[in-house]
Each structure stands twice: as C-alpha cells, then as structure tokens.
Design a protein around this motif. Sequence first.
Motif, PDB file in Angstrom:
ATOM      1  N   LEU A  93       0.830  -1.203   0.000  1.00 16.29           N
ATOM      2  CA  LEU A  93       0.000   0.000   0.000  1.00 16.29           C
ATOM      3  C   LEU A  93       0.865   1.254   0.000  1.00 16.29           C
ATOM      4  CD1 LEU A  93      -2.646   1.568   0.266  1.00 16.29           C
ATOM      5  CD2 LEU A  93      -2.556   1.144   2.749  1.00 16.29           C
ATOM      6  N   THR A  94       1.897   1.263   0.843  1.00 13.30           N
ATOM      7  CA  THR A  94       2.760   2.438   0.954  1.00 13.30           C
ATOM      8  C   THR A  94       3.519   2.691  -0.346  1.00 13.30           C
ATOM      9  OG1 THR A  94       3.046   1.901   3.301  1.00 13.30           O
ATOM     10  CG2 THR A  94       4.503   3.565   2.383  1.00 13.30           C
ATOM     11  N   ARG A  97       1.196   4.168  -2.941  1.00 14.62           N
ATOM     12  CA  ARG A  97       0.981   5.592  -2.703  1.00 14.62           C
ATOM     13  C   ARG A  97       2.210   6.396  -3.115  1.00 14.62           C
ATOM     14  NH1 ARG A  97      -2.953   6.546   1.435  1.00 14.62           N
ATOM     15  NH2 ARG A  97      -2.204   8.706   1.455  1.00 14.62           N
ATOM     16  N   ALA A  98       3.397   5.855  -2.853  1.00 10.06           N
ATOM     17  CA  ALA A  98       4.636   6.549  -3.213  1.00 10.06           C
ATOM     18  C   ALA A  98       4.731   6.741  -4.721  1.00 10.06           C
ATOM     19  CB  ALA A  98       5.846   5.773  -2.703  1.00 10.06           C
ATOM     20  N   ILE A  99       4.396   5.707  -5.473  1.00 11.00           N
ATOM     21  CA  ILE A  99       4.452   5.792  -6.933  1.00 11.00           C
ATOM     22  C   ILE A  99       3.472   6.837  -7.450  1.00 11.00           C
ATOM     23  CG2 ILE A  99       3.948   4.514  -9.053  1.00 11.00           C
ATOM     24  CD1 ILE A  99       5.106   2.026  -7.663  1.00 11.00           C
ATOM     25  N   LEU A 155       4.851   3.022   9.923  1.00 11.56           N
ATOM     26  CA  LEU A 155       4.427   1.645  10.166  1.00 11.56           C
ATOM     27  C   LEU A 155       5.226   0.678   9.299  1.00 11.56           C
ATOM     28  CD1 LEU A 155       2.618  -0.435  11.470  1.00 11.56           C
ATOM     29  CD2 LEU A 155       0.827   0.128   9.805  1.00 11.56           C
ATOM     30  N   ALA A 156       5.395   1.020   8.039  1.00 12.60           N
ATOM     31  CA  ALA A 156       6.184   0.165   7.143  1.00 12.60           C
ATOM     32  C   ALA A 156       7.623   0.054   7.623  1.00 12.60           C
ATOM     33  CB  ALA A 156       6.134   0.724   5.718  1.00 12.60           C
ATOM     34  N   ASP A 205       4.230  -3.746  -7.463  1.00 17.19           N
ATOM     35  CA  ASP A 205       3.556  -4.490  -6.402  1.00 17.19           C
ATOM     36  C   ASP A 205       3.889  -5.974  -6.484  1.00 17.19           C
ATOM     37  OD1 ASP A 205       1.285  -4.574  -4.274  1.00 17.19           O
ATOM     38  OD2 ASP A 205       0.675  -6.075  -5.749  1.00 17.19           O
ATOM     39  N   ALA A 206       3.902  -6.507  -7.702  1.00 18.05           N
ATOM     40  CA  ALA A 206       4.195  -7.937  -7.878  1.00 18.05           C
ATOM     41  C   ALA A 206       5.617  -8.266  -7.441  1.00 18.05           C
ATOM     42  CB  ALA A 206       3.978  -8.333  -9.332  1.00 18.05           C
TER      43      ALA A 206
END
Length: 226
Positions: A93-94, A97-99, A155-156, A205-206
């Motif tokens: 998720l993080t 969002r960064a991308i 959190l990450a 993501d993959a």
Amino acid sequence: MARGAGQQTRSEVVQDRIRADILGGRLRPGRRLKFPELSEQYGVSTGAVREALLKLVAKNLVSSEAHHGFQVTDVTARGLADLTDTRTEIESLTLSRAISEGGLAWQARVLAAHHTFEQTPRGDGDQPSEDWLIAHADFHTALLAGCANPRLRDLAASLREEAELYRRWSRPTPEETQRWTDEAVHKEHRDLLAAVMARDGERADAVLRRMISSTSGMVLDTEPHA
C-alpha cells in the motif's frame, strides 16, 4: 538511518547502539534488558536507556510487558508468518501511494539509494555486513518516502526493522538458497527499481510481494551465523 552523533541526544545514540547490538546478534532474541546493566555498558543514565528502549519498542525490536520489563523481541515461526503477511499488505500500500504521489526529487533519491546499494559489498560472512544492511534499508526507505502519509511510512519502517531481526536469526531453506545469491538479490532490486521509475504500480507491487514472500522460506536458527 542514524544521524551523526553530534546531532543526536544521548538516548538516540544509545538507541542506535542497542539496535546495532540486536541486529548484530550480540543481544539475542528474548534476552531481558535491565537498566543498570545497559546503563553501565553504554555509559549513559538509566533515563536515557529507558527512552531508547521505548523507541525500540515502537520499532518492534524490543518488547515490553507489565511487571516483566523490557526484552529483545523474540522470534517464532508464527511471528515470522504474521510479520510477512502484515509487511506484504502495508509495504504494498505504501509503495503504491509513493508511486502515485512521489515527485522527481523522490525518484532521484530512489536512484541514488539504489546506486549506493549496488556498489556496497555484501561482505564475506554468512550474514551481510553492517554497511550492506544500511544501504539495503536506505534503498527501501527511499522507495516508500514518496508516500505522503507519515503514519504509513512509519508503520512500514517499523515492520521492516523487525524483519531485519528475523533475517539475523534465520537462514534460507535449501530450496530457497538460489533466491538469496548476490546476483539474484540485485536482479530483484533492479526489477523493482525499473517498475518504480516507470511508475508501473502493478508490476512494482508484484515484485515487492515476491521479495517479501521469500522471507517465508526462511528457517529460524537459534545460533548466530557469524
């Protein structure tokens, strides 16, 4: 990572030293962390030790229980499975969002961090060198820095810190050994970098999920590797 000692408070300095001793295997998982012993060992007040330990609790490297005090976070097979599952969702998720939110300065930071990581020797022992671990962590921190939500980033980061503890006390299974060669590790990171630079969220993501899932193929080892 750590700032220069001249810019740090005593609690921050001792926090970095305790963290290094935990990830370096000198403070073993489950070990009780007593204020007087740590105060003498690191040459600081018990107050500075307490503050440092509280910050390391937030990073999941130290745990605290009422009436039992502080101890180095224990490593268990169940803990590794839960950590891997949580990291996969939060980091994915993080990064997404960064991308979406990161600008050119963020991309430049990612490129620079990756270059440093690629040029940093892993070391000769079974465990990576401290410089390699720092460069590796800096690259992944840079990747997520484009996310505008500081809570997600923090959190990450805390989950990744705990993953480094598991890395220190784990080894790959024979089936996973080929995925942990220097060449294979660098290829995965190059693939991730390429996807991020192309702002290909699905591909990034993959790759990220594949990288994190590889930790599930680790076997906990009660003895130090180095």
